[in-house]
Design a protein around this motif. Structure first.
Motif, PDB file in Angstrom:
ATOM      1  N   SER A 108       0.840  -1.184   0.000  1.00 52.62           N
ATOM      2  CA  SER A 108       0.000   0.000   0.000  1.00 52.62           C
ATOM      3  C   SER A 108       0.881   1.242   0.000  1.00 52.62           C
ATOM      4  O   SER A 108       1.949   1.258   0.603  1.00 52.62           O
ATOM      5  CB  SER A 108      -0.895   0.009   1.230  1.00 52.62           C
ATOM      6  OG  SER A 108      -1.717   1.142   1.225  1.00 52.62           O
ATOM      7  N   VAL A 109       0.414   2.267  -0.660  1.00 53.46           N
ATOM      8  CA  VAL A 109       1.112   3.546  -0.670  1.00 53.46           C
ATOM      9  C   VAL A 109       0.708   4.305   0.589  1.00 53.46           C
ATOM     10  O   VAL A 109      -0.483   4.411   0.905  1.00 53.46           O
ATOM     11  CB  VAL A 109       0.739   4.363  -1.927  1.00 53.46           C
ATOM     12  CG1 VAL A 109       1.386   5.728  -1.888  1.00 53.46           C
ATOM     13  CG2 VAL A 109       1.136   3.602  -3.164  1.00 53.46           C
ATOM     14  N   VAL A 110       1.685   4.807   1.318  1.00 53.43           N
ATOM     15  CA  VAL A 110       1.418   5.574   2.530  1.00 53.43           C
ATOM     16  C   VAL A 110       1.913   6.990   2.305  1.00 53.43           C
ATOM     17  O   VAL A 110       3.082   7.218   2.000  1.00 53.43           O
ATOM     18  CB  VAL A 110       2.133   4.952   3.757  1.00 53.43           C
ATOM     19  CG1 VAL A 110       1.901   5.793   4.994  1.00 53.43           C
ATOM     20  CG2 VAL A 110       1.678   3.529   3.959  1.00 53.43           C
ATOM     21  N   ASN A 111       1.011   7.965   2.451  1.00 53.03           N
ATOM     22  CA  ASN A 111       1.353   9.361   2.290  1.00 53.03           C
ATOM     23  C   ASN A 111       1.562   9.965   3.678  1.00 53.03           C
ATOM     24  O   ASN A 111       0.601  10.265   4.397  1.00 53.03           O
ATOM     25  CB  ASN A 111       0.244  10.095   1.537  1.00 53.03           C
ATOM     26  CG  ASN A 111       0.634  11.507   1.204  1.00 53.03           C
ATOM     27  OD1 ASN A 111       1.505  12.094   1.829  1.00 53.03           O
ATOM     28  ND2 ASN A 111      -0.023  12.059   0.191  1.00 53.03           N
ATOM     29  N   VAL A 112       2.814  10.136   4.066  1.00 49.75           N
ATOM     30  CA  VAL A 112       3.149  10.606   5.408  1.00 49.75           C
ATOM     31  C   VAL A 112       2.665  12.031   5.627  1.00 49.75           C
ATOM     32  O   VAL A 112       2.160  12.369   6.702  1.00 49.75           O
ATOM     33  CB  VAL A 112       4.678  10.500   5.642  1.00 49.75           C
ATOM     34  CG1 VAL A 112       5.059  11.067   6.992  1.00 49.75           C
ATOM     35  CG2 VAL A 112       5.129   9.064   5.520  1.00 49.75           C
ATOM     36  N   ASP A 113       2.792  12.889   4.626  1.00 46.84           N
ATOM     37  CA  ASP A 113       2.350  14.277   4.773  1.00 46.84           C
ATOM     38  C   ASP A 113       0.856  14.354   5.052  1.00 46.84           C
ATOM     39  O   ASP A 113       0.405  15.157   5.859  1.00 46.84           O
ATOM     40  CB  ASP A 113       2.687  15.079   3.514  1.00 46.84           C
ATOM     41  CG  ASP A 113       4.196  15.243   3.342  1.00 46.84           C
ATOM     42  OD1 ASP A 113       4.905  15.298   4.370  1.00 46.84           O
ATOM     43  OD2 ASP A 113       4.645  15.295   2.188  1.00 46.84           O
ATOM     44  N   GLU A 114       0.075  13.506   4.392  1.00 47.99           N
ATOM     45  CA  GLU A 114      -1.366  13.483   4.615  1.00 47.99           C
ATOM     46  C   GLU A 114      -1.684  13.050   6.042  1.00 47.99           C
ATOM     47  O   GLU A 114      -2.569  13.605   6.689  1.00 47.99           O
ATOM     48  CB  GLU A 114      -2.027  12.534   3.615  1.00 47.99           C
ATOM     49  CG  GLU A 114      -3.530  12.488   3.731  1.00 47.99           C
ATOM     50  CD  GLU A 114      -4.146  11.538   2.731  1.00 47.99           C
ATOM     51  OE1 GLU A 114      -5.097  10.836   3.128  1.00 47.99           O
ATOM     52  OE2 GLU A 114      -3.679  11.502   1.571  1.00 47.99           O
ATOM     53  N   LEU A 115      -0.943  12.100   6.560  1.00 41.23           N
ATOM     54  CA  LEU A 115      -1.162  11.648   7.939  1.00 41.23           C
ATOM     55  C   LEU A 115      -0.811  12.738   8.930  1.00 41.23           C
ATOM     56  O   LEU A 115      -1.491  12.910   9.950  1.00 41.23           O
ATOM     57  CB  LEU A 115      -0.343  10.383   8.226  1.00 41.23           C
ATOM     58  CG  LEU A 115      -0.765   9.137   7.493  1.00 41.23           C
ATOM     59  CD1 LEU A 115       0.236   8.014   7.736  1.00 41.23           C
ATOM     60  CD2 LEU A 115      -2.144   8.701   7.912  1.00 41.23           C
ATOM     61  N   ARG A 116       0.234  13.488   8.649  1.00 39.98           N
ATOM     62  CA  ARG A 116       0.642  14.577   9.560  1.00 39.98           C
ATOM     63  C   ARG A 116      -0.422  15.670   9.619  1.00 39.98           C
ATOM     64  O   ARG A 116      -0.680  16.220  10.683  1.00 39.98           O
ATOM     65  CB  ARG A 116       1.965  15.161   9.098  1.00 39.98           C
ATOM     66  CG  ARG A 116       3.130  14.275   9.385  1.00 39.98           C
ATOM     67  CD  ARG A 116       4.433  14.927   8.982  1.00 39.98           C
ATOM     68  NE  ARG A 116       5.525  13.997   9.204  1.00 39.98           N
ATOM     69  CZ  ARG A 116       6.613  13.942   8.475  1.00 39.98           C
ATOM     70  NH1 ARG A 116       6.780  14.776   7.458  1.00 39.98           N
ATOM     71  NH2 ARG A 116       7.549  13.066   8.749  1.00 39.98           N
TER      72      ARG A 116
END
Length: 61
Positions: free
Chosen positions: A49-57
């Motif tokens: 799965s692609v994880v978007n760290v900026d979106e989580l932050r």
């Protein structure tokens, strides 16, 4: 001491059943393009799965 003795190879499908149930809970279809759990023939399963760290932050996680 063995409780069961088999002359032929036995295939345990319990992992496959667990993966199927997990895919259902994730709302993932078992079609040819799985979203989270990919099957690697002869090897097993891979979480993909692609994880978007900026979106989580920005969500505060």
């Amino acid at each position: 001491m063995a409780t069961h003795v088999y002359d032929q190879e036995v295939f345990d499908r319990s992992i496959d059943v667990k993966i199927l149930r997990l895919r259902r809970k994730l709302g993932q279809h078992t079609g040819s393009n799985p979203q989270y759990i990919r099957t690697e023939r002869g090897a097993g399963y891979v979480f993909d799965s692609v994880v978007n760290v900026d979106e989580l932050r920005t969500r505060g996680h």
